[in-house]
Design a protein around this motif. Structure first.
Motif, PDB file in Angstrom:
ATOM      1  N   PHE A  22      54.690 -54.031 -31.281  1.00  0.00           N
ATOM      2  CA  PHE A  22      53.819 -52.869 -31.191  1.00  0.00           C
ATOM      3  C   PHE A  22      54.416 -51.716 -31.982  1.00  0.00           C
ATOM      4  CE2 PHE A  22      52.389 -48.901 -29.222  1.00  0.00           C
ATOM      5  CZ  PHE A  22      51.013 -49.074 -29.320  1.00  0.00           C
ATOM      6  N   CYS A  23      53.607 -51.084 -32.827  1.00  0.00           N
ATOM      7  CA  CYS A  23      54.038 -49.931 -33.611  1.00  0.00           C
ATOM      8  C   CYS A  23      53.460 -48.673 -32.976  1.00  0.00           C
ATOM      9  CB  CYS A  23      53.569 -50.065 -35.060  1.00  0.00           C
ATOM     10  SG  CYS A  23      53.996 -48.640 -36.072  1.00  0.00           S
ATOM     11  N   GLN A  51      49.118 -50.115 -33.105  1.00  0.00           N
ATOM     12  CA  GLN A  51      48.639 -51.472 -33.364  1.00  0.00           C
ATOM     13  C   GLN A  51      49.701 -52.518 -33.025  1.00  0.00           C
ATOM     14  OE1 GLN A  51      45.441 -52.189 -34.721  1.00  0.00           O
ATOM     15  NE2 GLN A  51      45.139 -50.018 -34.287  1.00  0.00           N
ATOM     16  N   TRP A  52      49.221 -53.673 -32.577  1.00  0.00           N
ATOM     17  CA  TRP A  52      50.069 -54.843 -32.382  1.00  0.00           C
ATOM     18  C   TRP A  52      50.070 -55.661 -33.666  1.00  0.00           C
ATOM     19  CZ3 TRP A  52      53.176 -55.793 -28.326  1.00  0.00           C
ATOM     20  CH2 TRP A  52      52.922 -55.105 -27.146  1.00  0.00           C
ATOM     21  N   THR A  53      51.224 -56.191 -34.038  1.00  0.00           N
ATOM     22  CA  THR A  53      51.371 -57.067 -35.187  1.00  0.00           C
ATOM     23  C   THR A  53      52.064 -58.340 -34.720  1.00  0.00           C
ATOM     24  OG1 THR A  53      51.657 -55.153 -36.628  1.00  0.00           O
ATOM     25  CG2 THR A  53      52.343 -57.275 -37.511  1.00  0.00           C
ATOM     26  N   LYS A  54      51.590 -59.478 -35.176  1.00  0.00           N
ATOM     27  CA  LYS A  54      52.186 -60.754 -34.784  1.00  0.00           C
ATOM     28  C   LYS A  54      53.485 -60.974 -35.550  1.00  0.00           C
ATOM     29  CE  LYS A  54      51.055 -65.680 -34.550  1.00  0.00           C
ATOM     30  NZ  LYS A  54      52.335 -66.147 -34.946  1.00  0.00           N
TER      31      LYS A  54
END
Length: 190
Positions: free
Chosen positions: A2-3, A8-11
């Protein structure tokens, strides 16, 4: 991942081995970079794992990938807990191996990427929580609905009883904030 800046969540990339069933994980700093280490767990065939891997967190735009650690734990483990003892050492404690609940622990050096023996806990703990607390390790709860807790003091080199939870609990989470241990969630006997 998570940023906070973007919300936003990034995989992250996939690990080299599928890991479920409560692998132990810990974040460390090494040479100015952060690393996530993952220990044990179970794979897609429900095989208990004695392996570990790491990912180094890099700046945005740089490629990240998981790296398998060559050294193996002495015991395959699921539902374990991993906690930093000091800047160089992760302790992996308890869990399940086959039909056996574990009291055994292992030490992992984040620089040499090797495992070493570590004193066994006083009793088995799996599906439990562990935290670094005032220079010690505190392990709490576990299967089946344990209230018992114990503490490892590096100065003494051994585990000792710690005040129990108010109610037995397994699959719990724990964190230390402002000198207090907070236990959250989990499953309790009704």
């Amino acid at each position: 991942m998570f940023c906070a800046e973007t919300g936003q969540w990034t995989k992250l990339p996939n690990m080299t081995t599928q890991r479920g069933y409560g692998p132990g994980a810990v974040v460390t700093e090494h040479g100015g970079a952060y690393r996530i280490f993952v220990f044990g767990g179970g794979d897609a065939e429900e095989k208990y794992l004695d392996s570990a891997e790491l990912i180094e967190l890099v700046d945005e735009g740089e490629k990240m990938e998981w790296q398998r650690i060559e050294a193996k734990m002495s015991t395959p483990r699921i539902t374990t807990a991993a906690v930093l003892l000091d800047r160089d050492t992760v302790i992996i404690c308890g869990g399940h191996s086959g039909n056996t609940k574990l009291s055994s622990c292992e030490s992992f050096n984040i620089h040499t990427l090797t495992f070493s023996p570590f004193p066994d806990m006083l009793e088995d703990h799996s599906q439990h929580a562990a935290v670094h607390y005032n220079g010690t390790i505190v392990v709490m709860g576990g299967y089946p609905y344990k209230a018992s807790c114990e503490q490892f003091d590096p100065a003494q080199g051994k585990w000792a009883p710690f005040p129990p939870l108010n109610k037995g609990c397994m699959d719990l989470g724990a964190a230390v904030v402002g000198g207090m241990i907070y236990v959250v969630g989990g499953e309790q006997v009704q």
